[in-house]
Design a protein around this motif. Structure first.
Motif, short mmCIF file in Angstrom:
data_model
loop_
_atom_site.label_atom_id
_atom_site.label_comp_id
_atom_site.label_asym_id
_atom_site.label_seq_id
_atom_site.Cartn_x
_atom_site.Cartn_y
_atom_site.Cartn_z
N GLY A 22 -24.37 31.41 -0.57
CA GLY A 22 -23.69 30.12 -0.69
C GLY A 22 -22.21 30.27 -1.00
N SER A 23 -21.87 31.27 -1.81
CA SER A 23 -20.46 31.50 -2.14
C SER A 23 -19.68 32.02 -0.94
N ARG B 294 -21.66 30.92 -10.79
CA ARG B 294 -23.11 30.75 -10.71
C ARG B 294 -23.79 32.08 -10.36
N THR B 295 -23.20 32.83 -9.44
CA THR B 295 -23.77 34.12 -9.04
C THR B 295 -23.77 35.10 -10.20
N GLY C 12 -20.84 23.36 -11.94
CA GLY C 12 -21.25 24.70 -11.53
C GLY C 12 -21.95 25.46 -12.64
N TYR D 25 -17.65 29.76 1.70
CA TYR D 25 -16.30 29.26 1.48
C TYR D 25 -15.23 30.23 1.94
N LEU E 174 -14.75 25.36 -5.38
CA LEU E 174 -16.16 25.58 -5.07
C LEU E 174 -16.48 27.07 -4.94
N PHE E 175 -15.53 27.85 -4.45
CA PHE E 175 -15.75 29.30 -4.38
C PHE E 175 -15.86 29.87 -5.79
N GLY F 45 -19.18 29.04 -7.18
CA GLY F 45 -20.23 29.90 -6.63
C GLY F 45 -20.22 31.27 -7.26
N SER G 122 -27.32 32.58 -3.99
CA SER G 122 -26.04 32.14 -4.54
C SER G 122 -24.88 32.91 -3.92
#
Length: 188
Positions: free
Chosen positions: A93-94, A120-121, A51, A97, A113-114, A117, A90
């Motif tokens: 995408g987050s 990344r955001t 990530g 989840y 994964l959350f 995200g 992003s």
């Protein structure tokens, strides 16, 4: 105490698991679960590193695309939108989840994964903020330098500054007189 000629015999221990959560588990199954837990932790670490790498690559593309737009002469809202677009994607995408199951409060379907995200955001938002603030500074520098160059050209060519007239004052006074005259004519 052992002397040189004595051999020490191996000692064997017979142990059993006394944890109430694992009392019903056999030894091989317990070892297998420990291995699976370690694999899951390693996968989680790899996910976090992946990530961060994704965020860094996307931030690099964000900077490169915005800077190339600046070099091409684009100023204003378009480069800011290009800088903000990856942040919005992003976030979207987050949000994938999050699950709403008969409640207003969402549950997270995959925490790793959350978190990835969200990380990344945040990276992309920081990069976007930096790019946007740089663009605003470039804009203010360009505006100030333009007025400075215009002033220097006017001075060089001997163009006089226009004399200030009193047109707004005269217009305001005329409007007030017109309103007073209108009220006076209505009373009669």
């Amino acid at each position: 105490m052992l002397t040189k000629n004595q051999n020490q015999s191996p000692i064997y221990f017979d142990a059993e698991i006394v944890d109430e959560r694992t009392q019903h588990i056999q030894g091989e199954q317990y070892d297998s679960e420990l291995v699976q837990e370690q694999i899951a932790q390693t996968d989680g670490g790899v996910t976090v590193i992946r990530g961060i790498a994704q965020g860094a690559v996307l931030a690099g593309f964000q900077v490169a695309s915005t800077q190339s737009l600046y070099l091409a002469g684009c100023v204003g809202l378009f480069p800011a939108v290009v800088a903000g677009l990856p942040v919005g994607l992003s976030v979207a995408g987050s949000l994938c989840y999050l699950r709403f199951e008969n409640s207003f409060i969402p549950t997270i379907s995959d925490r790793a994964l959350f978190g990835l995200g969200v990380t990344r955001t945040l990276m992309l938002a920081a990069s976007s903020w930096k790019l946007t603030s740089d663009a605003q500074q470039m804009n203010s520098i360009a505006r100030n330098s333009f007025s400075g160059v215009t002033q220097q050209v006017k001075q060089y060519e001997g163009i006089q500054k226009p004399q200030q007239d009193h047109f707004p004052l005269i217009l305001g006074f005329t409007a007030v007189v017109a309103v007073i005259v209108t009220f006076c004519c209505r009373k009669k």
